[in-house]
Design an enzyme around this catalytic site. Structure first.
Site, PDB file in Angstrom:
ATOM      1  N   HIS A  57       0.833  -1.078  -0.140  1.00 40.14           N
ATOM      2  CA  HIS A  57      -0.038  -0.111   0.227  1.00 40.14           C
ATOM      3  C   HIS A  57       0.976   1.109   0.190  1.00 40.14           C
ATOM      4  O   HIS A  57       1.859   1.420   0.562  1.00 40.14           O
ATOM      5  CB  HIS A  57      -0.963   0.290   1.179  1.00 40.14           C
ATOM      6  CG  HIS A  57      -1.757   1.106   1.109  1.00 40.14           C
ATOM      7  ND1 HIS A  57      -3.214   1.315   0.410  1.00 40.14           N
ATOM      8  CD2 HIS A  57      -1.785   2.308   1.804  1.00 40.14           C
ATOM      9  CE1 HIS A  57      -3.814   2.085   0.616  1.00 40.14           C
ATOM     10  NE2 HIS A  57      -3.068   3.198   1.572  1.00 40.14           N
ATOM     11  N   HIS A  60      -3.812   5.403  10.693  1.00 40.49           N
ATOM     12  CA  HIS A  60      -2.787   6.217  10.900  1.00 40.49           C
ATOM     13  C   HIS A  60      -3.446   7.486  11.714  1.00 40.49           C
ATOM     14  O   HIS A  60      -4.376   7.675  11.671  1.00 40.49           O
ATOM     15  CB  HIS A  60      -2.122   6.693   9.593  1.00 40.49           C
ATOM     16  CG  HIS A  60      -3.331   7.170   8.507  1.00 40.49           C
ATOM     17  ND1 HIS A  60      -4.012   6.406   8.023  1.00 40.49           N
ATOM     18  CD2 HIS A  60      -3.658   8.356   8.264  1.00 40.49           C
ATOM     19  CE1 HIS A  60      -4.790   6.996   7.018  1.00 40.49           C
ATOM     20  NE2 HIS A  60      -4.541   8.190   7.171  1.00 40.49           N
ATOM     21  N   HIS A 114      -7.573   7.403  12.704  1.00 37.20           N
ATOM     22  CA  HIS A 114      -8.520   6.912  11.811  1.00 37.20           C
ATOM     23  C   HIS A 114      -7.874   5.927  10.850  1.00 37.20           C
ATOM     24  O   HIS A 114      -6.866   5.739  10.455  1.00 37.20           O
ATOM     25  CB  HIS A 114      -9.281   8.092  10.803  1.00 37.20           C
ATOM     26  CG  HIS A 114      -8.469   8.588   9.947  1.00 37.20           C
ATOM     27  ND1 HIS A 114      -7.402   9.478   9.881  1.00 37.20           N
ATOM     28  CD2 HIS A 114      -8.609   8.433   8.402  1.00 37.20           C
ATOM     29  CE1 HIS A 114      -7.196   9.597   8.534  1.00 37.20           C
ATOM     30  NE2 HIS A 114      -7.624   9.103   7.741  1.00 37.20           N
TER      31      HIS A 114
END
Length: 385
Positions: A263, A300, A336
């Site tokens: 990612h 994160h 979040h």
């Protein structure tokens, strides 16, 4: 960052005599930023651009703050902003700080009886719905779904829509908006690893020149007030210009995504930057190709910035229950990440068709009264399992 552009008629040397066919002088204007140190354009006018006949009304358009200090995640349902006839009246500021404002607009009509100039901020106008033409004193740009229109501060413009069904996502920036510096060499040229290049930036090619005297209404925004001024000559009287300071367009569909085996972090989606916030474009792309990859983003912490995501189209895999026109606000100070189930759902997926615009600000954003009218106050609980 724009590159050198020339349009219309100009003299061979700047700041020298440039005469009309009747022998009189064209009026030269230096249109610049950051004093005499920033980007600028030299334009040549049929009439002096300084002729103001009257200053009529002055009224505030400052956003009304509902929550100045908060730590709550919000979802705003942007398409619930009601359409209005007038372009300026339709602009509703939903989030703001001292550096920028985020605005939703659903104008039904073109600007017909006035010209507009924002002296406070650069405007980045994202076209979610609608087609038409941005008309400016430095040339015109056709626009359509997915276009970013970059309008530098001080540009005089009108906006023509083809239909009544228009939806705009607008970022006003008190700081100049540039392309990311890590994608440019020391000359300003976009480099080979940039997700877009100069060919993708659409410069004005149609110069609309009027040679008229009369009463021309200009609405000027300064320090969150609108001043209604009457100009003695048509504001679109430029016969030619050259330089670096002009409006341009860029389509989100021309952004070429950067992917990897695992990612990739949000900066790979960056499209524009200031020293106060960044703008990113999430576009259809292949997912990560490591055999054990997790395409969904990892959790994160937003410690230093607020994250705003405007959902344009497609299926945003990290969120549950979001639709086109929704805005999510994840404020600084709390972590979040994907909604429950999103991580597991993403494993094994090959690609995404999501389309979204992200704005990350380095100062906290205040929530306005207009935002609360379309807010989901329970959104912050949506991570509870």
């Amino acid at each position: 960052m724009p590159f050198y552009h020339k349009l219309g008629k100009i003299p061979p040397k700047r700041h020298t005599q440039f005469r009309k066919p009747d022998g009189s002088l064209y009026a030269e204007q230096l249109f610049g930023t950051i004093g005499f140190d920033g980007m600028s354009t030299n334009s040549y006018h049929e009439h002096r651009p300084t002729q103001v006949k009257a200053i009529k009304k002055q009224y505030s358009v400052a956003p009304k703050i509902a929550k100045a200090n908060h730590i709550q995640s919000y979802r705003l349902k942007g398409f619930q902003v009601k359409p209005e006839n007038d372009y300026l009246d339709s602009r509703k500021t939903v989030l703001t700080n001292s550096d920028c404002s985020i605005i939703l607009a659903a104008p039904k009509q073109s600007t017909k009886d006035y010209f507009y100039k924002n002296t406070d901020a650069d405007e980045l106008i994202f076209i979610h719905k609608g087609t038409g033409k941005l008309r400016t004193h430095l040339g015109n740009l056709d626009f359509k779904y997915g276009d970013y229109l970059l309008v530098p501060r001080g540009i005089i413009y009108k906006i023509d829509f083809d239909t009544k069904d228009n939806r705009l996502f607008i970022v006003e920036s008190k700081r100049p908006i540039y392309t990311p510096k890590r994608y440019r060499n020391w000359f300003g040229q976009l480099l080979e690893h940039s997700p877009f290049c100069e060919r993708d930036l659409r410069q004005p090619q149609e110069l609309e020149t009027h040679n008229e005297k009369g009463d021309f209404l200009m609405k000027v925004k300064k320090q969150d007030d609108i001043f209604e001024m009457v100009y003695a000559t048509h504001p679109f009287d430029v016969v030619g210009y050259d330089g670096y300071n002009y409006p341009y367009a860029f389509s989100i569909h021309d952004f070429e995504p950067i992917t990897g085996r695992i990612h990739q972090p949000p900066p790979v989606h960056q499209t524009f930057e200031t020293d106060a916030f960044v703008v990113c474009s999430f576009v259809p792309r292949l997912y990560d190709y490591h055999p054990d990859s997790i395409p969904a983003p990892y959790n994160h912490s937003n410690i230093d910035s607020d994250e705003v995501l405007y959902y344009v189209d497609g299926d945003f895999m990290s969120r549950n229950d979001v639709a086109a026109g929704h805005i999510s606000l994840h404020p600084a100070g709390i972590p979040h990440g994907p909604h429950p189930g999103a991580t597991e759902r993403s494993i094994g997926k090959v690609k995404t068709d999501e389309l979204a615009v992200m704005v990350d600000t380095f100062k906290p954003l205040m929530v306005t009264e207009e935002a609360l009218k379309i807010a989901d106050e329970e959104y912050y609980k949506s991570w509870v399992e």
